[in-house]
Enzyme design. Structure first.
Site, PDB file in Angstrom:
ATOM      1  N   GLU A  47      -4.258 -18.772 -51.334  1.00  0.00           N
ATOM      2  CA  GLU A  47      -3.886 -18.559 -50.114  1.00  0.00           C
ATOM      3  C   GLU A  47      -4.890 -18.357 -49.220  1.00  0.00           C
ATOM      4  OE1 GLU A  47      -0.772 -18.561 -49.390  1.00  0.00           O
ATOM      5  OE2 GLU A  47       0.104 -18.365 -51.299  1.00  0.00           O
ATOM      6  N   ASN A  51      -5.696 -20.982 -45.954  1.00  0.00           N
ATOM      7  CA  ASN A  51      -5.445 -20.375 -44.606  1.00  0.00           C
ATOM      8  C   ASN A  51      -6.636 -20.996 -43.786  1.00  0.00           C
ATOM      9  OD1 ASN A  51      -2.954 -19.353 -44.725  1.00  0.00           O
ATOM     10  ND2 ASN A  51      -3.718 -17.187 -44.939  1.00  0.00           N
ATOM     11  N   ARG A 104       5.963 -23.589 -41.819  1.00  0.00           N
ATOM     12  CA  ARG A 104       5.360 -22.550 -43.191  1.00  0.00           C
ATOM     13  C   ARG A 104       6.212 -21.233 -43.075  1.00  0.00           C
ATOM     14  NH1 ARG A 104       1.293 -23.762 -45.737  1.00  0.00           N
ATOM     15  NH2 ARG A 104       0.487 -25.904 -45.475  1.00  0.00           N
TER      16      ARG A 104
END
Ligand SMILES: Nc1ncnc2c1ncn2[C@@H]1O[C@H](COP(=O)(O)OP(=O)(O)OP(=O)(O)O)[C@@H](O)[C@H]1O
Ligand SMILES: [Mg+2]
Lengths: 145, 105
Positions: A47, A51, A104
């Site tokens: 994650e 990002n 998202r």
């Protein structure tokens, strides 16, 4: 248990997300963390690195992301650092379902929070983002060396 | 990734790891079949999936949203138990049909 430090800097390429989470879970495995915790670490690292690439660098491949792993007696500390666009409002960014991308789900920070024991986010607009996550190491048997 | 087309249904056997790289490949693959072949039902067979993160989950929800106005649907089958927790946290099971198939002996 000896302290250990590893740092890795890599290009902001999608295939390097795999490399980052494999490295983190390998270190976790050396600490005898249970399999479900290794899987949690993999998600959290995935994650944070995703990002940086997606949001921090807007998917441009010519930038760098750094992963820093630090093992101490009680903790595995993982830092993911980019020098991308930064986050305008960290509190808002960390809320469930918040995303600046309509495609998202806004789950990344929720997963990092749920799967790690501590999560800190530092960011400033135009200079980048640093995510620091901690997994506690519950040592059942006191180490003899 | 193995795939099988059956009338208007696309069966995909998702394996390995679904992250930002592989999820965008999955997205393109499904969207082409929806747009070009008129697929309206997508069944994702997850037996051999080892890892999924928010990018993978986002692509699944995105296909649900794309199929909905077309009268279509997406279903997940045989999600491995070690992925239950992340599925639950994502809220996906409240929106999308999950099922468990008997495995053929
Ligand atoms: N490294 C970063 N640089 C710049 N912005 C970031 C960074 N990390 C997160 N953000 C911002 O925080 C928001 C929330 O991040 P989070 O990971 O929770 O959700 P998401 O990435 O949008 O969606 P998902 O993770 O479900 O794919 C992002 O939409 C983005 O605006
Ligand atoms: Mg994210």
């Amino acid at each position: 248990m000896k302290a250990n430090r590893i740092s890795l800097t890599f290009s902001s390429l999608p295939q390097n997300v795999t490399v980052a989470r494999m490295l983190a879970s390998t270190i976790g495995a050396q600490l005898d963390l249970p399999i479900n915790e290794l899987e949690e670490i993999k998600v959290a690292v995935s994650e944070a690195v995703s990002n940086s690439i997606i949001h921090g660098y807007d998917n441009s491949p010519d930038n760098s992301v750094s992963l820093e792993l630090e093992v101490s007696e009680d903790n595995l500390t993982i830092k993911v650092i980019d020098t991308g666009c930064g986050i305008k409002d960290i509190k808002q960014a960390m809320q469930a379902s918040f995303s600046t991308d309509p495609e998202r789900m806004g789950l990344g920070f929720i997963f990092m929070q749920s799967f790690m024991d501590d999560l800190q986010v530092e960011s400033s607009l135009g200079s980048g983002t640093k995510v620091t996550m901690v997994k506690r190491i519950n040592r059942q048997h006191p180490s003899s060396h | 990734m193995k795939k099988r087309l059956e009338r208007q249904t696309l069966h995909l056997y998702v394996d390995g790891e679904l992250d930002m790289k592989t999820a965008s490949q999955l997205k393109n693959m499904i969207d082409i079949d929806i747009d070009k072949k008129g697929i309206r039902t997508v069944v994702l067979h997850m037996d051999d999936l080892h890892f999924i993160d928010s990018s993978g989950l986002g692509v699944i929800l995105g296909r649900y949203k794309k199929l909905l106005p077309l009268g279509g649907q997406i279903k997940l089958t045989n999600v491995p138990p070690n992925l239950y927790r992340i599925m639950e946290l994502s809220g996906l099971p409240k929106i999308i049909e999950f099922s468990q198939e008997e495995t053929a002996l």
